[in-house]
Design an enzyme around this catalytic site. Structure first.
Site, mmCIF file in Angstrom:
data_model
loop_
_atom_site.group_PDB
_atom_site.id
_atom_site.type_symbol
_atom_site.label_atom_id
_atom_site.label_comp_id
_atom_site.label_asym_id
_atom_site.label_seq_id
_atom_site.Cartn_x
_atom_site.Cartn_y
_atom_site.Cartn_z
ATOM 1 N N ASP A 173 -65.761 54.723 8.389
ATOM 2 C CA ASP A 173 -65.466 53.344 9.248
ATOM 3 C C ASP A 173 -64.290 54.192 10.409
ATOM 4 O O ASP A 173 -64.173 55.224 10.542
ATOM 5 C CB ASP A 173 -64.666 52.519 8.200
ATOM 6 C CG ASP A 173 -64.911 51.111 8.702
ATOM 7 O OD1 ASP A 173 -64.576 50.793 10.018
ATOM 8 O OD2 ASP A 173 -65.398 50.290 7.994
ATOM 9 N N HIS A 234 -67.623 50.654 14.046
ATOM 10 C CA HIS A 234 -66.777 51.187 12.887
ATOM 11 C C HIS A 234 -66.939 52.588 12.995
ATOM 12 O O HIS A 234 -66.834 53.133 11.944
ATOM 13 C CB HIS A 234 -67.507 50.755 11.665
ATOM 14 C CG HIS A 234 -66.912 49.077 11.624
ATOM 15 N ND1 HIS A 234 -65.677 48.565 11.114
ATOM 16 C CD2 HIS A 234 -67.538 47.968 11.862
ATOM 17 C CE1 HIS A 234 -65.758 47.424 10.964
ATOM 18 N NE2 HIS A 234 -66.744 46.924 11.516
ATOM 19 N N ASP A 297 -72.415 46.042 11.531
ATOM 20 C CA ASP A 297 -71.747 44.847 11.697
ATOM 21 C C ASP A 297 -70.544 45.034 12.760
ATOM 22 O O ASP A 297 -70.066 46.269 13.191
ATOM 23 C CB ASP A 297 -70.987 44.767 10.431
ATOM 24 C CG ASP A 297 -70.281 46.132 9.887
ATOM 25 O OD1 ASP A 297 -70.616 47.057 10.164
ATOM 26 O OD2 ASP A 297 -68.997 45.628 9.301
ATOM 27 N N GLU A 298 -69.886 44.009 13.149
ATOM 28 C CA GLU A 298 -68.870 43.832 14.341
ATOM 29 C C GLU A 298 -68.894 44.914 15.317
ATOM 30 O O GLU A 298 -68.126 45.809 15.396
ATOM 31 C CB GLU A 298 -67.853 44.025 13.409
ATOM 32 C CG GLU A 298 -67.524 42.887 12.282
ATOM 33 C CD GLU A 298 -66.187 43.076 11.318
ATOM 34 O OE1 GLU A 298 -65.412 42.129 11.236
ATOM 35 O OE2 GLU A 298 -66.037 44.307 10.951
ATOM 36 N N TRP A 364 -73.564 38.384 5.042
ATOM 37 C CA TRP A 364 -72.127 38.143 4.731
ATOM 38 C C TRP A 364 -71.526 37.147 5.407
ATOM 39 O O TRP A 364 -70.261 36.509 5.044
ATOM 40 C CB TRP A 364 -71.581 39.516 4.791
ATOM 41 C CG TRP A 364 -71.069 40.061 6.235
ATOM 42 C CD1 TRP A 364 -72.260 40.729 6.916
ATOM 43 C CD2 TRP A 364 -70.146 39.853 6.882
ATOM 44 N NE1 TRP A 364 -71.554 40.925 8.409
ATOM 45 C CE2 TRP A 364 -70.278 40.448 8.265
ATOM 46 C CE3 TRP A 364 -68.831 39.597 6.768
ATOM 47 C CZ2 TRP A 364 -69.368 40.521 9.244
ATOM 48 C CZ3 TRP A 364 -67.836 39.528 7.642
ATOM 49 C CH2 TRP A 364 -68.046 40.009 8.920
ATOM 50 N N TYR A 391 -66.203 38.369 -1.492
ATOM 51 C CA TYR A 391 -65.424 39.363 -0.996
ATOM 52 C C TYR A 391 -64.295 39.511 -1.793
ATOM 53 O O TYR A 391 -63.228 38.576 -1.695
ATOM 54 C CB TYR A 391 -65.135 39.081 0.577
ATOM 55 C CG TYR A 391 -65.883 39.685 1.449
ATOM 56 C CD1 TYR A 391 -67.509 39.479 1.298
ATOM 57 C CD2 TYR A 391 -65.588 40.508 2.530
ATOM 58 C CE1 TYR A 391 -68.472 39.818 2.052
ATOM 59 C CE2 TYR A 391 -66.506 41.198 3.434
ATOM 60 C CZ TYR A 391 -67.810 40.777 3.385
ATOM 61 O OH TYR A 391 -68.865 41.227 4.183
ATOM 62 N N PHE A 392 -64.225 40.498 -2.611
ATOM 63 C CA PHE A 392 -63.163 40.678 -3.772
ATOM 64 C C PHE A 392 -61.808 41.315 -2.921
ATOM 65 O O PHE A 392 -60.982 41.338 -3.702
ATOM 66 C CB PHE A 392 -63.571 41.294 -4.795
ATOM 67 C CG PHE A 392 -64.774 40.781 -5.581
ATOM 68 C CD1 PHE A 392 -64.954 39.336 -5.559
ATOM 69 C CD2 PHE A 392 -65.293 41.374 -6.760
ATOM 70 C CE1 PHE A 392 -65.902 38.743 -6.265
ATOM 71 C CE2 PHE A 392 -66.112 40.584 -7.546
ATOM 72 C CZ PHE A 392 -66.636 39.214 -7.358
ATOM 73 N N ASP A 393 -61.809 41.244 -1.889
ATOM 74 C CA ASP A 393 -60.338 41.639 -1.113
ATOM 75 C C ASP A 393 -59.620 40.383 -0.903
ATOM 76 O O ASP A 393 -58.581 40.602 -0.570
ATOM 77 C CB ASP A 393 -60.714 42.600 0.114
ATOM 78 C CG ASP A 393 -61.636 42.188 0.977
ATOM 79 O OD1 ASP A 393 -62.586 41.597 0.673
ATOM 80 O OD2 ASP A 393 -61.473 42.287 2.307
ATOM 81 N N THR A 439 -61.001 47.860 1.348
ATOM 82 C CA THR A 439 -59.706 48.329 0.824
ATOM 83 C C THR A 439 -58.386 48.573 1.627
ATOM 84 O O THR A 439 -57.479 49.277 1.334
ATOM 85 C CB THR A 439 -59.932 49.665 -0.030
ATOM 86 O OG1 THR A 439 -60.347 50.585 1.083
ATOM 87 C CG2 THR A 439 -60.836 49.619 -1.245
#
Ligand SMILES: [Zn+2]
Length: 486
Positions: A173, A234, A297-298, A364, A391-393, A439
């Site tokens: 990333d 990224h 993505d993005e 997503w 999304y577990f963040d 993270t």
């Protein structure tokens, strides 16, 4: 049990365990698979004896039988027949045996915690079970914060316990590259280290040896590892190592702030495509699984709009705009990966520029439904990981002290996800789902567990069982029964 099995028939008969457990493994298993399954059963059984007075007369045996029967049943199917003398776990593939062993461990764990030591008994039962979806994944970003292979192995243990079968490993990333590369060593020598605002260096990378340790560990647990190399955006860590891959080369550094970079890989330079093909060959050689994730993505398009090479590519290939340039760019790599017999996955933005039906879309954005429909209507297989549920963040409760960012997604939200909204006329394209763990705000393994557990458990049941109606309170009781097992 969790996930709840499809068919479970307890019999009236019960029994007390023998002090001696005999495990009989079928000869097809590798030594390490044999070791893993035997030690899982032995450790559970020895804990069981702490809670139950054994019966000294009757020895108990567990047989593990692998009988391949191609095409008859979904992958991961297994049966357990348990009687006082013996328990037989049979499956048509190795993951099925792992699932059977995990189910038996859960049944023993629950029985051991019920009743008094001198009266507790084990149930006799017949069980038949299989997953509703072939893709039941958990993602981990080791770029924003680095987690070493020992933490990852623990993560794989949690996954195996609840029958998750795809570990999506986000290895690159803007904030760090995390994979040792023999072919392009500056990736880990330069791209793995970022200078924090206080001047300190933060980083690390997974050596090839450590990756193999993770791969072996995952394989024994019936889990496939899916590496992700995120391109063409990224990619600041890649550009820090090899600046010529940018539209406008300069001295780049891995980002030390969260967010995304406008500098991305140039789609107009042939040297970028050649670099990526060589890099992907190295990654595919190290990771033996069927899938590789190429991000997508993005991707901010500012640089491509200004870059004469990117604009020339658009003209020469007759592309409509920069979105279609991204699709063209991905196609070059999809063709390369498919020649090697593997499949490409990308985040759902890959659908925006008129992609063909080969890549698998990971849906997503938002609630994931529009992206899933777009993938389906275009003939692409798809996996769901809706931003607002999996999304577990995100914070796991409303408490202002709850760690995490963005919104709130509770275990109840996770369990309540309506999978029917993602089914269209061809249900075979819907491969399953996964939860993602970014993270930025997770810097240690204690926080990692806090964010994943116990939402992971509800997610695992969602994609294994796919029950049309679900009772959160009932599932919560089964989650509590797992206490002490993981
Ligand atoms: Zn360019």
């Amino acid at each position: 049990m969790l996930p709840k099995p499809k068919k479970y028939h307890p019999l009236k008969e019960t029994f007390r365990p023998s002090p001696l457990l005999i495990i009989m493994c079928c000869p097809q298993l590798s030594a390490s698979a044999h070791r893993y399954l035997s030690s899982s059963l032995e450790s559970s059984y020895s804990k069981l004896l702490d809670f139950m007075d054994p019966d000294s007369e009757t020895p108990h045996s567990v047989s593990l039988e692998l009988t391949p029967r191609k095409g008859k049943r979904p992958g991961g199917h297994y049966k357990i027949v348990s009687r006082p003398q013996d328990t037989v776990i049979s499956a048509q593939d190795y993951p099925g045996l792992v699932h059977g062993v995990q189910s038996l461990r859960q049944i023993w764990h629950k029985a051991a915690r019920q009743g008094k030591k001198d009266s507790a008994r084990l149930p006799c039962f017949d069980l038949e079970d299989w997953p509703s979806f072939p893709w039941r994944g958990l993602h981990l970003d080791t770029s924003r914060h680095y987690f070493d292979y020992k933490v990852i192995r623990r993560y794989l243990d949690w996954m195996a316990a609840v029958k998750l079968n795809k570990f999506h490993w986000h290895l690159s990333d803007d904030q760090g590259w995390r994979l040792e590369s023999k072919r392009f060593p500056r990736l880990h020598e330069v791209g793995a280290w970022r200078k924090e605002e206080d001047g300190s260096l933060y980083g690390g990378f997974h050596t090839r040896k450590q990756v193999r340790l993770v791969l072996d560990y995952a394989r024994d647990r019936g889990i496939e590892v899916v590496p992700e190399i995120d391109i063409p955006g990224h990619a600041m860590a890649i550009l820090a190592a090899y600046p010529d891959l940018a539209c406008f080369p300069r001295d780049f550094e891995p980002l030390n702030v969260w967010g995304i970079s406008t500098d991305i890989l140039c789609a107009g330079k042939d040297s970028v495509i050649d670099f990526l093909k060589e890099l992907l060959d190295e990654v595919l050689e190290l990771f033996p699984g069927q899938y590789i994730h190429l991000g997508g993505d993005e991707v901010p398009k500012e640089r491509w709009k200004e870059c004469p090479r990117c604009q020339r590519r658009i003209r020469e290939e007759g592309l409509r705009d920069e979105e279609h340039l991204q699709a063209w760019f991905l196609h070059q790599l999809v063709a390369h990966v498919q020649k090697r017999g593997r499949d490409v996955i990308g985040w759902d933005e890959i659908l925006d520029g008129g992609i063909d039906s080969r890549p698998i879309a990971m849906c997503w954005r938002g609630d994931g439904v529009d992206a899933a429909r777009m993938a389906h209507d275009n003939g692409n297989r798809y996996i769901i990981c809706p931003n607002n549920r999996l999304y577990f963040d995100w914070r796991y409760n409303e408490d202002p002290d709850c760690p995490g960012g963005f919104g709130v997604t509770t275990s109840r939200d996770v369990y309540g996800l309506d999978l029917g909204k993602f089914r269209f006329s061809n249900p075979g394209l819907f491969l399953g789902g996964q939860a993602n763990l970014w993270t930025e705000r997770i810097s240690n393994s204690r926080r990692l567990k806090e964010m994943v557990y116990d939402r992971m458990l509800y997610m695992a049941e969602l994609f294994w069982s796919d029950f049309p109606s679900r009772d959160f309170a009932e599932c919560e009781r089964r989650v509590k029964e797992l206490k002490g097992l993981l």
